[in-house]
Design a protein around this motif. Structure first.
Motif, PDB file in Angstrom:
ATOM      1  N   LEU A   1      16.851   6.448  47.323  1.00  0.00           N
ATOM      2  CA  LEU A   1      17.378   7.598  48.039  1.00  0.00           C
ATOM      3  C   LEU A   1      17.037   7.486  49.520  1.00  0.00           C
ATOM      4  O   LEU A   1      15.902   7.184  49.875  1.00  0.00           O
ATOM      5  CB  LEU A   1      16.742   8.877  47.466  1.00  0.00           C
ATOM      6  N   LEU A   2      18.018   7.722  50.377  1.00  0.00           N
ATOM      7  CA  LEU A   2      17.799   7.748  51.823  1.00  0.00           C
ATOM      8  C   LEU A   2      18.090   9.154  52.312  1.00  0.00           C
ATOM      9  O   LEU A   2      19.210   9.656  52.150  1.00  0.00           O
ATOM     10  CB  LEU A   2      18.689   6.734  52.534  1.00  0.00           C
ATOM     11  N   ILE A   3      17.081   9.795  52.856  1.00  0.00           N
ATOM     12  CA  ILE A   3      17.177  11.203  53.241  1.00  0.00           C
ATOM     13  C   ILE A   3      17.146  11.323  54.759  1.00  0.00           C
ATOM     14  O   ILE A   3      16.278  10.748  55.416  1.00  0.00           O
ATOM     15  CB  ILE A   3      16.026  12.024  52.624  1.00  0.00           C
ATOM     16  N   GLU A   4      18.078  12.091  55.283  1.00  0.00           N
ATOM     17  CA  GLU A   4      18.240  12.232  56.724  1.00  0.00           C
ATOM     18  C   GLU A   4      17.644  13.552  57.220  1.00  0.00           C
ATOM     19  O   GLU A   4      18.249  14.605  57.042  1.00  0.00           O
ATOM     20  CB  GLU A   4      19.731  12.181  57.054  1.00  0.00           C
ATOM     21  N   PRO A   5      16.470  13.528  57.861  1.00  0.00           N
ATOM     22  CA  PRO A   5      15.893  14.774  58.397  1.00  0.00           C
ATOM     23  C   PRO A   5      16.730  15.365  59.527  1.00  0.00           C
ATOM     24  O   PRO A   5      16.893  16.581  59.614  1.00  0.00           O
ATOM     25  CB  PRO A   5      14.514  14.334  58.903  1.00  0.00           C
TER      26      PRO A   5
ATOM     27  N   VAL B   1      26.389  14.040  50.365  1.00  0.00           N
ATOM     28  CA  VAL B   1      25.899  12.744  49.885  1.00  0.00           C
ATOM     29  C   VAL B   1      26.948  11.674  50.166  1.00  0.00           C
ATOM     30  O   VAL B   1      28.151  11.950  50.176  1.00  0.00           O
ATOM     31  CB  VAL B   1      25.543  12.781  48.381  1.00  0.00           C
ATOM     32  N   ASN B   2      26.465  10.445  50.381  1.00  0.00           N
ATOM     33  CA  ASN B   2      27.336   9.365  50.814  1.00  0.00           C
ATOM     34  C   ASN B   2      26.803   8.036  50.295  1.00  0.00           C
ATOM     35  O   ASN B   2      25.601   7.879  50.099  1.00  0.00           O
ATOM     36  CB  ASN B   2      27.397   9.332  52.358  1.00  0.00           C
ATOM     37  N   PRO B   3      27.681   7.056  50.080  1.00  0.00           N
ATOM     38  CA  PRO B   3      27.206   5.757  49.598  1.00  0.00           C
ATOM     39  C   PRO B   3      26.629   4.848  50.678  1.00  0.00           C
ATOM     40  O   PRO B   3      25.940   3.884  50.362  1.00  0.00           O
ATOM     41  CB  PRO B   3      28.452   5.127  48.979  1.00  0.00           C
ATOM     42  N   CYS B   4      26.891   5.147  51.953  1.00  0.00           N
ATOM     43  CA  CYS B   4      26.355   4.292  53.017  1.00  0.00           C
ATOM     44  C   CYS B   4      26.433   5.033  54.344  1.00  0.00           C
ATOM     45  O   CYS B   4      27.113   6.050  54.467  1.00  0.00           O
ATOM     46  CB  CYS B   4      27.115   2.968  53.111  1.00  0.00           C
ATOM     47  N   ASP B   5      25.733   4.486  55.363  1.00  0.00           N
ATOM     48  CA  ASP B   5      25.795   5.137  56.673  1.00  0.00           C
ATOM     49  C   ASP B   5      26.701   4.394  57.649  1.00  0.00           C
ATOM     50  O   ASP B   5      26.866   4.838  58.785  1.00  0.00           O
ATOM     51  CB  ASP B   5      24.402   5.346  57.269  1.00  0.00           C
ATOM     52  N   ALA B   6      27.305   3.286  57.205  1.00  0.00           N
ATOM     53  CA  ALA B   6      28.376   2.703  58.019  1.00  0.00           C
ATOM     54  C   ALA B   6      29.550   3.689  58.056  1.00  0.00           C
ATOM     55  O   ALA B   6      30.271   3.798  59.047  1.00  0.00           O
ATOM     56  CB  ALA B   6      28.827   1.366  57.440  1.00  0.00           C
ATOM     57  N   ASP B   7      29.703   4.422  56.965  1.00  0.00           N
ATOM     58  CA  ASP B   7      30.672   5.517  56.894  1.00  0.00           C
ATOM     59  C   ASP B   7      30.001   6.780  57.418  1.00  0.00           C
ATOM     60  O   ASP B   7      29.744   7.734  56.691  1.00  0.00           O
ATOM     61  CB  ASP B   7      31.132   5.690  55.435  1.00  0.00           C
ATOM     62  N   TYR B   8      29.712   6.800  58.702  1.00  0.00           N
ATOM     63  CA  TYR B   8      28.878   7.855  59.273  1.00  0.00           C
ATOM     64  C   TYR B   8      29.575   9.201  59.380  1.00  0.00           C
ATOM     65  O   TYR B   8      28.922  10.219  59.595  1.00  0.00           O
ATOM     66  CB  TYR B   8      28.319   7.421  60.634  1.00  0.00           C
ATOM     67  N   LYS B   9      30.902   9.223  59.216  1.00  0.00           N
ATOM     68  CA  LYS B   9      31.627  10.494  59.198  1.00  0.00           C
ATOM     69  C   LYS B   9      31.974  10.941  57.778  1.00  0.00           C
ATOM     70  O   LYS B   9      32.717  11.895  57.591  1.00  0.00           O
ATOM     71  CB  LYS B   9      32.897  10.386  60.042  1.00  0.00           C
ATOM     72  N   SER B  10      31.462  10.234  56.817  1.00  0.00           N
ATOM     73  CA  SER B  10      31.517  10.665  55.410  1.00  0.00           C
ATOM     74  C   SER B  10      32.917  10.703  54.808  1.00  0.00           C
ATOM     75  O   SER B  10      33.233  11.597  54.019  1.00  0.00           O
ATOM     76  CB  SER B  10      30.860  12.042  55.243  1.00  0.00           C
TER      77      SER B  10
ATOM     78  N   ALA C   1      24.638  17.915  47.729  1.00  0.00           N
ATOM     79  CA  ALA C   1      23.412  18.139  46.954  1.00  0.00           C
ATOM     80  C   ALA C   1      22.950  19.585  47.041  1.00  0.00           C
ATOM     81  O   ALA C   1      21.998  19.964  46.364  1.00  0.00           O
ATOM     82  CB  ALA C   1      22.313  17.192  47.441  1.00  0.00           C
ATOM     83  N   LYS C   2      23.621  20.393  47.842  1.00  0.00           N
ATOM     84  CA  LYS C   2      23.332  21.823  47.864  1.00  0.00           C
ATOM     85  C   LYS C   2      24.143  22.560  46.795  1.00  0.00           C
ATOM     86  O   LYS C   2      23.864  23.724  46.494  1.00  0.00           O
ATOM     87  CB  LYS C   2      23.628  22.410  49.248  1.00  0.00           C
ATOM     88  N   GLU C   3      25.118  21.872  46.236  1.00  0.00           N
ATOM     89  CA  GLU C   3      25.969  22.479  45.209  1.00  0.00           C
ATOM     90  C   GLU C   3      25.739  21.881  43.822  1.00  0.00           C
ATOM     91  O   GLU C   3      25.924  22.568  42.807  1.00  0.00           O
ATOM     92  CB  GLU C   3      27.437  22.315  45.591  1.00  0.00           C
ATOM     93  N   TYR C   4      25.350  20.604  43.779  1.00  0.00           N
ATOM     94  CA  TYR C   4      25.182  19.908  42.500  1.00  0.00           C
ATOM     95  C   TYR C   4      23.872  19.134  42.482  1.00  0.00           C
ATOM     96  O   TYR C   4      23.347  18.745  43.522  1.00  0.00           O
ATOM     97  CB  TYR C   4      26.348  18.930  42.257  1.00  0.00           C
ATOM     98  N   ASP C   5      23.356  18.874  41.274  1.00  0.00           N
ATOM     99  CA  ASP C   5      22.165  18.050  41.121  1.00  0.00           C
ATOM    100  C   ASP C   5      22.483  16.602  41.471  1.00  0.00           C
ATOM    101  O   ASP C   5      23.628  16.144  41.348  1.00  0.00           O
ATOM    102  CB  ASP C   5      21.652  18.108  39.675  1.00  0.00           C
ATOM    103  N   LEU C   6      21.459  15.872  41.879  1.00  0.00           N
ATOM    104  CA  LEU C   6      21.647  14.466  42.241  1.00  0.00           C
ATOM    105  C   LEU C   6      22.223  13.657  41.085  1.00  0.00           C
ATOM    106  O   LEU C   6      23.093  12.798  41.282  1.00  0.00           O
ATOM    107  CB  LEU C   6      20.312  13.846  42.682  1.00  0.00           C
ATOM    108  N   LYS C   7      21.738  13.906  39.881  1.00  0.00           N
ATOM    109  CA  LYS C   7      22.228  13.148  38.724  1.00  0.00           C
ATOM    110  C   LYS C   7      23.703  13.399  38.478  1.00  0.00           C
ATOM    111  O   LYS C   7      24.472  12.472  38.175  1.00  0.00           O
ATOM    112  CB  LYS C   7      21.412  13.503  37.486  1.00  0.00           C
ATOM    113  N   ASP C   8      24.129  14.653  38.597  1.00  0.00           N
ATOM    114  CA  ASP C   8      25.540  14.980  38.402  1.00  0.00           C
ATOM    115  C   ASP C   8      26.402  14.322  39.475  1.00  0.00           C
ATOM    116  O   ASP C   8      27.490  13.802  39.179  1.00  0.00           O
ATOM    117  CB  ASP C   8      25.744  16.496  38.438  1.00  0.00           C
ATOM    118  N   LEU C   9      25.941  14.343  40.699  1.00  0.00           N
ATOM    119  CA  LEU C   9      26.679  13.705  41.790  1.00  0.00           C
ATOM    120  C   LEU C   9      26.810  12.208  41.563  1.00  0.00           C
ATOM    121  O   LEU C   9      27.871  11.621  41.782  1.00  0.00           O
ATOM    122  CB  LEU C   9      25.976  13.972  43.129  1.00  0.00           C
ATOM    123  N   TRP C  10      25.719  11.591  41.103  1.00  0.00           N
ATOM    124  CA  TRP C  10      25.691  10.139  40.890  1.00  0.00           C
ATOM    125  C   TRP C  10      26.691   9.702  39.816  1.00  0.00           C
ATOM    126  O   TRP C  10      27.181   8.576  39.844  1.00  0.00           O
ATOM    127  CB  TRP C  10      24.280   9.717  40.498  1.00  0.00           C
ATOM    128  N   ASN C  11      26.979  10.579  38.899  1.00  0.00           N
ATOM    129  CA  ASN C  11      27.850  10.226  37.775  1.00  0.00           C
ATOM    130  C   ASN C  11      29.203  10.927  37.823  1.00  0.00           C
ATOM    131  O   ASN C  11      29.933  10.927  36.829  1.00  0.00           O
ATOM    132  CB  ASN C  11      27.136  10.568  36.460  1.00  0.00           C
TER     133      ASN C  11
END
Length: 381
Positions: A108-112, A325-334, A341-351
């Protein structure tokens, strides 16, 4: 090459990094019975494969990098911990290489914060359409804690505090380190920084809270070139801060597991790497450098011919300050975001269906139908 968290062919190249892999292999070989007991208790098929390879070939089926070595040596008397750590690293490696969905993000990479105080010419922070709302912001600390809690419960083994911005700018940066350090299933805690905001409090917090790798982005050893490449920086101040970090560890935390790494971008492909290393290695453990990726205007890059599936879709999740949530930061505009992750759990998002569709497109030779996957330049072949 440094075996960082991932296997991309465009990556940081270690400059004469030394790792005693035989020492690590011997340590695990000396504890085969304990290893087997833990594997049997977990019932995890991947850990069984790891153990069987060690038995058969008398070495680990895993490349050991510097901060892995430091972690294993630090905790060698806590064998349960370093076996579980090894299993995490092995599963992380397999997830990316074999395109295996473990059911949760192993990394997990978290952006403060999404903002940065510098404007490097090879970074998306130079994109003026990015450095404004809604892309700029600060992560709420309670939200940060909820993400870390979920990661620990899922047995996500590694967290990086960083991403599109400079993490040490967050007012609760120290609190973030302290909170992650309370979690038993998060083995690796990494911080990426440009070093400009390091101070004594932050340096002590880095070592007290077992940050496994502190990466200072620094692209030169000559003041004029450094400040040209890191627009808005002060070379002497950054060197002073890195010296402070190094000396605090030497004086107060001699047994620290924290690897201090200087990581450079050879933007003009003419960096004298030996001189670069000679200057920085006196104040760190490891020096690396790489050529730049075209990340300052990703979406307008020329389409390339890379077709292999991107490992990021299987081995990591980025969580931006606002929960996206995003798969990479090269896609910096998402463009590729698969939810919040404010609407869904991480596991649900991942799947979920959105990320599953992107994975299938990559697996079925349709990477070139996706912007910016068709032009990011990262290959794993």
């Amino acid at each position: 090459m440094s075996n960082a968290l991932g296997n991309s062919k465009i990556r940081q190249e270690s400059i004469a990094e030394k790792v005693d892999t035989q020492q690590i292999n011997n340590l695990y070989l000396s504890k085969l019975n304990e290893f087997e007991k833990i594997v049997n208790e977990t019932g995890d098929p991947y850990s069984k494969d790891l153990l069987n390879h060690l038995k058969k070939f008398r070495k680990l089926d895993l490349i050991i990098n510097k901060h892995m070595e430091m972690f294993i040596i630090k905790y060698q008397n806590n064998f349960t911990k370093i076996i579980k750590y090894l299993i995490f690293r092995y599963k992380f490696q397999l997830a990316g290489k074999k395109k295996i969905n473990l059911g949760y993000p192993p990394y997990l990479l978290i952006e403060p914060v999404s903002t940065c105080n510098l404007r490097c010419p090879f970074c998306f922070q130079t994109d003026k359409t990015f450095t404004k709302k809604p892309f700029m912001g600060v992560m709420d600390f309670d939200f940060f804690k909820s993400i870390v809690d979920q990661a620990d419960e899922l047995e996500t083994g590694a967290i990086t505090i960083a991403s599109r911005g400079e993490p040490t700018m967050h007012k609760k940066f120290v609190d973030m380190l302290e909170y992650v350090n309370t979690k038993k299933n998060i083995f690796e805690l990494k911080v990426n920084t440009n070093g400009t905001f390091l101070n004594e409090e932050k340096c002590h917090a880095i070592f007290k809270n077992n940050v496994t790798q502190l990466v200072v982005s620094s692209d030169h050893y000559i003041k004029e070139d450094y400040e040209r490449l890191r627009l808005g920086s002060n070379f002497e101040k950054v060197v002073e801060n890195v010296d402070m970090l190094f000396n605090i560890r030497k004086k107060h935390y001699p047994d620290s597991l924290t690897e201090i790494r200087i990581s450079g971008i050879d933007n003009e492909k003419n960096l004298d790497k030996e001189k670069f290393k000679k200057f920085w290695i006196k104040r760190c453990d490891h020096v690396s450098a790489s050529y730049p990726l075209e990340r300052w205007n990703t979406y307008e890059n020329e389409i390339d011919n890379i077709k292999d599936p991107c490992e990021n879709l299987w081995d990591r999740m980025y969580v931006w300050f606002d929960g996206k949530v995003n798969p990479c930061d090269a896609d910096y505009k998402s463009y590729l975001s698969y939810g919040s992750a404010k609407e869904y759990d991480l596991k649900d998002l991942w799947n979920n269906k959105i990320l599953s569709k992107t994975r299938n497109q990559h697996l079925n030779n349709k990477r070139q139908t996706i912007n910016p996957c068709d032009r990011c330049g990262v290959t794993f072949l």
